[in-house]
Write an enzyme that holds these catalytic residues in place. Structure first.
Site, PDB file in Angstrom:
ATOM      1  N   ASP A  95      -6.475   8.118  -9.129  1.00 41.86           N
ATOM      2  CA  ASP A  95      -5.252   8.101  -8.550  1.00 41.86           C
ATOM      3  C   ASP A  95      -5.006   9.210  -7.445  1.00 41.86           C
ATOM      4  OD1 ASP A  95      -2.357   6.450  -8.561  1.00 41.86           O
ATOM      5  OD2 ASP A  95      -1.994   8.897  -8.488  1.00 41.86           O
TER       6      ASP A  95
ATOM      7  N   TYR B 294       3.742  11.339  -1.620  1.00 42.84           N
ATOM      8  CA  TYR B 294       3.570  10.293  -1.137  1.00 42.84           C
ATOM      9  C   TYR B 294       3.851  10.439   0.367  1.00 42.84           C
ATOM     10  CZ  TYR B 294       2.552   7.462  -5.199  1.00 42.84           C
ATOM     11  OH  TYR B 294       1.869   6.876  -6.451  1.00 42.84           O
TER      12      TYR B 294
ATOM     13  N   HIS C 215      -5.802   1.437 -14.570  1.00 41.13           N
ATOM     14  CA  HIS C 215      -5.262   2.500 -13.716  1.00 41.13           C
ATOM     15  C   HIS C 215      -5.488   3.830 -14.677  1.00 41.13           C
ATOM     16  CE1 HIS C 215      -3.788   4.470 -10.130  1.00 41.13           C
ATOM     17  NE2 HIS C 215      -2.866   5.057 -10.734  1.00 41.13           N
TER      18      HIS C 215
END
Length: 469
Positions: free
Chosen positions: A232, A382, A439
């Protein structure tokens, strides 16, 4: 005349040879690195000096915090889910009620705080903000061996706690039936704005900023050579670190290697790869994970990336609501732990959440977000990384020359084919298609991930690959 022809040919051959030699030897510039990002992210004006001491830290909790949390949980307002909708519309609120009931009546945060504190925690100021990390040394070392420093970086919506199951496997592999040829001391920082690391107070703190801060952290701890591991955002931060400090990083291990700069060749390979996979270097497993591409590439990303669009544009709007409501926060985070672990879990009433994780582990991660009040700053990351567009940043264009190991888990959101990964990471020394897992690999499949890290480091050490970069 023929002699003139031969002369011309000679000149031509010499020109071609000269050009080839020039390009091969002389223009092979020193591998380009990414500039270290010297920022200052504290409040207000930058002071003249920064206190560089490393201070012990303990996770602590107050009665006020807990009573405030319980009051909010008691006043939660739920919405009826659609009949038979499972997790297809996001979290299922019938299941969410069960989570909240467990949180109120069974979950023991004080006990979990003791679990969190079983590893030594520290804080230190870097570039104006307090950086939190855990530093775990091996309980014992085999004769004549020293511990190899390993930086492990989490992502969103995870935390340093994701690594609690894998740390013992890396710091004490022999006790867990793994080879103790290589033993690690593990440093797990919280990304600034996540968990117990202070959030940046100024705009523009992106993955390169985080990599620069962690580089400084490792040097401050006395490590001029170390390994790095991440998935990630952690994978991107460690990649940026490899681009900033290729001479300090002995090896880079990723469980998510994303390639964001897709050229014409990538597009072509997607279109034609289903007919001629071999031509584009796709292995059978790449093919299985990529096609049909509309379903596995396009639609899956569209279905799963709504959160990213919000967070890359207006993180504070949604974030403020989540920071005010523990139930909202839990529903937002738990949905990711369901779908990103297995896309099929959306067809289960409980989202399959307790198939791979315990409710205590899931709530501990959520509590780290709740007690530190970090959801908004974690979401802003982000925007800082993506706001200038995908594929436009210098780090996205630079290949990574540090020896790289990639563990590709089958349920990862987006599969990166080996051929694409090798373009970005030309020094891949191990690429493994993992048999299962998604993930949150370190938390979900700690043994698989630990084994992959151990064999990768074994290869790098045996062949002294970092010296041959």
């Amino acid at each position: 005349s023929s002699s003139a022809g031969i002369m011309l040919l000679d000149i031509l051959v010499t020109l071609i040879a000269g050009t080839v030699i020039y390009y091969y030897f002389l223009s092979k510039k020193k591998e380009e690195t990414l500039p270290f990002k010297e920022g200052w992210w504290g409040k207000g004006q930058k002071p003249d000096a920064e206190d560089a001491t490393i201070r012990p830290f303990k996770v602590e909790t107050t009665e006020e915090e807990l009573s405030d949390l319980f009051r909010r949980l008691d006043q939660a307002r739920f919405t009826e889910p659609l009949e038979n909708s499972c997790f297809q519309y996001g979290i299922n609120s019938v299941y969410l009620r069960k989570v909240v009931s467990y949180w109120k009546n069974q979950f023991n945060w004080k006990k979990q705080v003791e679990v969190l504190n079983k590893y030594p925690h520290f804080k230190t100021k870097i570039q104006g903000i307090d950086i939190h990390f855990i530093h775990v040394k091996p309980p014992r070392l085999p004769e004549g061996q020293s511990a190899k420093p390993l930086l492990m970086v989490h992502g969103w919506p995870g935390s340093f706690y994701e690594f609690y199951k894998i740390i013992p496997l890396l710091t004490d592999p022999a006790s867990h039936g793994l080879s103790d040829e290589h033993v690690f001391e593990v440093i797990c920082p919280s990304i600034p704005g996540y968990g117990f690391s202070e959030a940046p107070h100024k705009k523009d703190f992106n993955s390169v900023s985080a990599a620069s801060v962690f580089y400084e952290l490792m040097l401050r701890l006395g490590f001029s050579e170390f390994y790095a591991q991440g998935g990630d955002w952690g994978g991107l931060i460690c990649t940026n670190l490899a681009q900033i400090a290729p001479n300090n990083l002995k090896g880079l291990h990723l469980n998510l290697a994303s390639v964001t700069r897709l050229g014409f060749s990538h597009v072509l390979s997607v279109l034609l790869g289903c007919y001629l996979p071999g031509l584009f270097g796709f292995q059978d497993e790449d093919f299985k994970r990529m096609y049909p591409f509309l379903e596995k590439g396009v639609y899956r990303i569209l279905r799963e990336s709504g959160y990213a669009h919000i967070q890359a544009t207006k993180p504070d709007t949604v974030g403020c609501g989540l920071n005010d409501s523990p139930v909202g926060l839990a529903s937002y985070i738990l949905e990711k732990f369901s779908t990103w672990t297995d896309p099929e879990f959306c067809n289960l009433e409980d989202g399959g959440l307790e198939k791979k994780f315990t409710m205590d582990d899931l709530l501990t991660n959520i509590m780290i977000y709740w007690v530190s009040g970090c959801i908004v700053s974690s979401m802003r990351f982000y925007k800082e990384i993506l706001q200038k567009g995908i594929g436009t940043q210098k780090h996205e264009k630079l290949p990574v020359h540090v020896p790289t190991g990639i563990a590709s888990f089958p349920n990862e959101l987006m599969h990166t084919p080996q051929a694409w990964a090798r373009k970005k990471y030309p020094n891949v020394v191990s690429f493994h298609y993992m048999p299962r897992g998604g993930h949150f690999a370190a938390l979900e499949e700690p043994v698989l991930l630990a084994e992959d890290v151990l064999q990768f480091v074994g290869k790098v050490e045996k062949q002294q690959l970092w010296k041959k970069k």
